[in-house]
Design an enzyme around this catalytic site. Sequence first.
Site, PDB file in Angstrom:
ATOM      1  N   MET A 325      44.132  45.426  47.439  1.00  0.00           N
ATOM      2  CA  MET A 325      43.447  45.140  46.177  1.00  0.00           C
ATOM      3  C   MET A 325      43.482  43.652  45.862  1.00  0.00           C
ATOM      4  O   MET A 325      42.453  43.041  45.547  1.00  0.00           O
ATOM      5  CB  MET A 325      44.077  45.953  45.038  1.00  0.00           C
ATOM      6  CG  MET A 325      43.472  45.665  43.666  1.00  0.00           C
ATOM      7  SD  MET A 325      41.696  46.001  43.537  1.00  0.00           S
ATOM      8  CE  MET A 325      41.698  47.789  43.378  1.00  0.00           C
ATOM      9  N   ASP A 344      52.583  37.004  45.604  1.00  0.00           N
ATOM     10  CA  ASP A 344      53.325  38.247  45.743  1.00  0.00           C
ATOM     11  C   ASP A 344      54.793  37.874  45.962  1.00  0.00           C
ATOM     12  O   ASP A 344      55.118  36.704  46.214  1.00  0.00           O
ATOM     13  CB  ASP A 344      52.799  39.080  46.914  1.00  0.00           C
ATOM     14  CG  ASP A 344      53.081  40.571  46.727  1.00  0.00           C
ATOM     15  OD1 ASP A 344      52.129  41.324  46.437  1.00  0.00           O
ATOM     16  OD2 ASP A 344      54.248  40.986  46.856  1.00  0.00           O
ATOM     17  N   VAL A 402      51.649  47.226  41.070  1.00  0.00           N
ATOM     18  CA  VAL A 402      51.692  48.682  41.077  1.00  0.00           C
ATOM     19  C   VAL A 402      51.373  49.260  39.693  1.00  0.00           C
ATOM     20  O   VAL A 402      51.707  48.669  38.660  1.00  0.00           O
ATOM     21  CB  VAL A 402      53.074  49.168  41.576  1.00  0.00           C
ATOM     22  CG1 VAL A 402      54.189  48.745  40.619  1.00  0.00           C
ATOM     23  CG2 VAL A 402      53.096  50.668  41.785  1.00  0.00           C
ATOM     24  N   LYS A 408      54.344  46.354  35.224  1.00  0.00           N
ATOM     25  CA  LYS A 408      53.262  45.477  34.765  1.00  0.00           C
ATOM     26  C   LYS A 408      53.714  44.629  33.574  1.00  0.00           C
ATOM     27  O   LYS A 408      53.431  43.424  33.516  1.00  0.00           O
ATOM     28  CB  LYS A 408      52.023  46.309  34.394  1.00  0.00           C
ATOM     29  CG  LYS A 408      51.236  46.817  35.600  1.00  0.00           C
ATOM     30  CD  LYS A 408      49.978  47.558  35.167  1.00  0.00           C
ATOM     31  CE  LYS A 408      49.194  48.079  36.359  1.00  0.00           C
ATOM     32  NZ  LYS A 408      48.532  47.015  37.134  1.00  0.00           N
ATOM     33  N   HIS A 451      39.382  45.807  34.924  1.00  0.00           N
ATOM     34  CA  HIS A 451      39.505  46.925  35.864  1.00  0.00           C
ATOM     35  C   HIS A 451      38.458  46.818  36.965  1.00  0.00           C
ATOM     36  O   HIS A 451      37.278  47.064  36.738  1.00  0.00           O
ATOM     37  CB  HIS A 451      39.363  48.254  35.108  1.00  0.00           C
ATOM     38  CG  HIS A 451      39.450  49.454  35.993  1.00  0.00           C
ATOM     39  ND1 HIS A 451      38.845  50.653  35.663  1.00  0.00           N
ATOM     40  CD2 HIS A 451      40.061  49.657  37.195  1.00  0.00           C
ATOM     41  CE1 HIS A 451      39.082  51.521  36.627  1.00  0.00           C
ATOM     42  NE2 HIS A 451      39.807  50.943  37.558  1.00  0.00           N
ATOM     43  N   ASN A 501      37.219  56.229  33.956  1.00  0.00           N
ATOM     44  CA  ASN A 501      38.201  57.253  34.316  1.00  0.00           C
ATOM     45  C   ASN A 501      38.344  58.318  33.237  1.00  0.00           C
ATOM     46  O   ASN A 501      38.627  59.482  33.542  1.00  0.00           O
ATOM     47  CB  ASN A 501      39.553  56.616  34.626  1.00  0.00           C
ATOM     48  CG  ASN A 501      39.598  56.045  36.033  1.00  0.00           C
ATOM     49  OD1 ASN A 501      38.983  56.581  36.941  1.00  0.00           O
ATOM     50  ND2 ASN A 501      40.304  54.942  36.216  1.00  0.00           N
TER      51      ASN A 501
END
EC number: 4.2.1.17
Length: 715
Positions: A325, A344, A402, A408, A451, A501
């Site tokens: 992603m 990361d 994640v 988050k 998103h 969603n």
Amino acid sequence: MIYEGKAITVKALESGIVELKFDLKGESVNKFNRLTLNELRQAVDAIRADASVKGVIVRSGKDVFIVGADITEFVDNFKLPEAELVAGNLEANRIFNAFEDLEVPTVAAINGIALGGGLEMCLAADYRVMSTSARIGLPEVKLGIYPGFGGTVRLPRLIGSDNAIEWIAAGKENRAEDALKVGAVDAVVAPELLLAGALDLIKRAISGELDYKAKRQPKLEKLKLNAIEQMMAFETAKGFVAGQAGPNYPAPVEAIKSIQKAANFGRDKALEVEAAGFAKLAKTSVAESLIGLFLNDQELKRKAKAHDEIAHDVKQAAVLGAGIMGGGIAYQSAVKGTPILMKDIREEAIQLGLNEASKLLGNRVEKGRLTPAKMAEALNAIRPTLSYGDFANVDIVVEAVVENPKVKQAVLAEVEGQVKDDAILASNTSTISINLLAKALKRPENFVGMHFFNPVHMMPLVEVIRGEKSSDVAVATTVAYAKKMGKNPIVVNDCPGFLVNRVLFPYFGGFAKLVSAGVDFVRIDKVMEKFGWPMGPAYLMDVVGIDTGHHGRDVMAEGFPDRMKDERRSAVDALYEANRLGQKNGKGFYAYETDKRGKPKKVFDATVLDVLKPIVFEQREVTDEDIINWMMVPLCLETVRCLEDGIVETAAEADMGLVYGIGFPPFRGGALRYIDSIGVAEFVALADQYADLGPLYHPTAKLREMAKNGQRFFN
């Protein structure tokens, strides 16, 4: 000045050569509307009446030639009876014919883009000269129709039926060199030499060096194909195009039928064939839906553009969380020109992200869409890092770690302390509340949701989620950045699942009910694919990931317990507990093998039936229509609730979100247009037939009121 109107002027250039210029006042582009067509008639009459005119150059006073017909007028025109539509098209074509029949040579000088009616205007000219940077095409099939201003008649006679069918059926824009290769244009020149190139052609035609009457003649006659050649060309093309377009998009095949039917006629009779077929397509629900989608898309673009005024310029971006992603987001940002840091905490994740970006860039180079130099430039714009050392000048940070609220919140709070005070923080979450995540921040006004849909490089939608404390500037800047990345942003308000969603999970809920009622999931997939979805719900679940679906279902059940919570175990529970997670581990509803191209290929695996057996509570007989309704009614009703709750501002945005985000069948127009196509009152009655299935199937009071008053979502 020979003629002066609001859209067209005709004036002398030099020694008998006149310029017919399209320059629609008050508009950024030229388009064919009633005004323009009427003025074209008057302009042609004025040219015909002026004996001093020896040649005509058609050009644009704007950065583009003509983008086509005014689609907003289609909506009204297509409500007319079929016979009136035919008459209207024939009247428009009489104007094009009058231009084509002028007693002097004509040249079209094509800049920018000439699409639809714009290209059809050029086809009526004797010669066409095109800028190297220009694009031309006939995209009408994307609106459920085919060219109606002579495109199916003139183009085959100009470039041959095979080339014309390819252009018309695909509806794509074509580059100058490709147009020259097939004979659609006569010359290609640098943009700054366009007028000079047109003047050269017209002077050669006036002098007799070029025989413009001989050039014009094939467009007036029947196609130069004998009966056997016609059968081979058209029957083969119809079979191939039908396979490509599918049964729900009739326009490409109907275009071929029109070309075939008109092949043995001269221009005027052939145009009658075109007009009759055009009118039939214009009256279909497919055309209504696709034109509605086009107008919705224009509305989305207008709304996104409105944010530009207060948006901050994003010169440097960052993404937190590499992997697939993060790599996809980094690729999309870099390839569209915004440098991005990719952070990361693990070196292997960084490498995975870089490999993903490199793979996507390499694919573009292989397809000729990117030069190796541009690939290197894009890769250099992605800077991997394990620390926050270079974050001081970042304008926007996209968090893509994640899908866990505590993780988050911790990451967002950490990065907030590393960036400048006006930097925007955006969470790429699919279900977690933006308001909840904002509680961890000191500057929640600078925080929004962003998103992306997977795979990032392919999916056009980005949901920009406004939290309770999100500032207008934060929203506007994120919208602007999404646009810069080549995405279609839709602003939605915060709620579980946001728009897409939240609507998708009731659809999955209907699917779960069907499986629990003993309906074969393979049959369900086939029915829904025939309905128009790109893949059935079982296959979609496998692609998304059973674990992802399981988690999302729980989030939605917590957010909307009154209608989305189900105490009984479902198919997703059974598969999740059996560690059948879908494509990611090779088994879900289906099993997956690797095909010759290295792609996962689904195959039926009978062992899944034993896994599902405990969650089948009954054996209910259902029709294919029942299957559609069990799934579509809750999806549509949840879309209605999103609109009523203010999660999404307009019906246009709601429908486009579903088309762009989950592949809602475009020819059906979106959930709300689908309700309109059935009729609001009829849809409410339909939903009531399934009321025993639970609250997901219960229409809202406002929808019942709309039904009572005969209202629609789209006028």
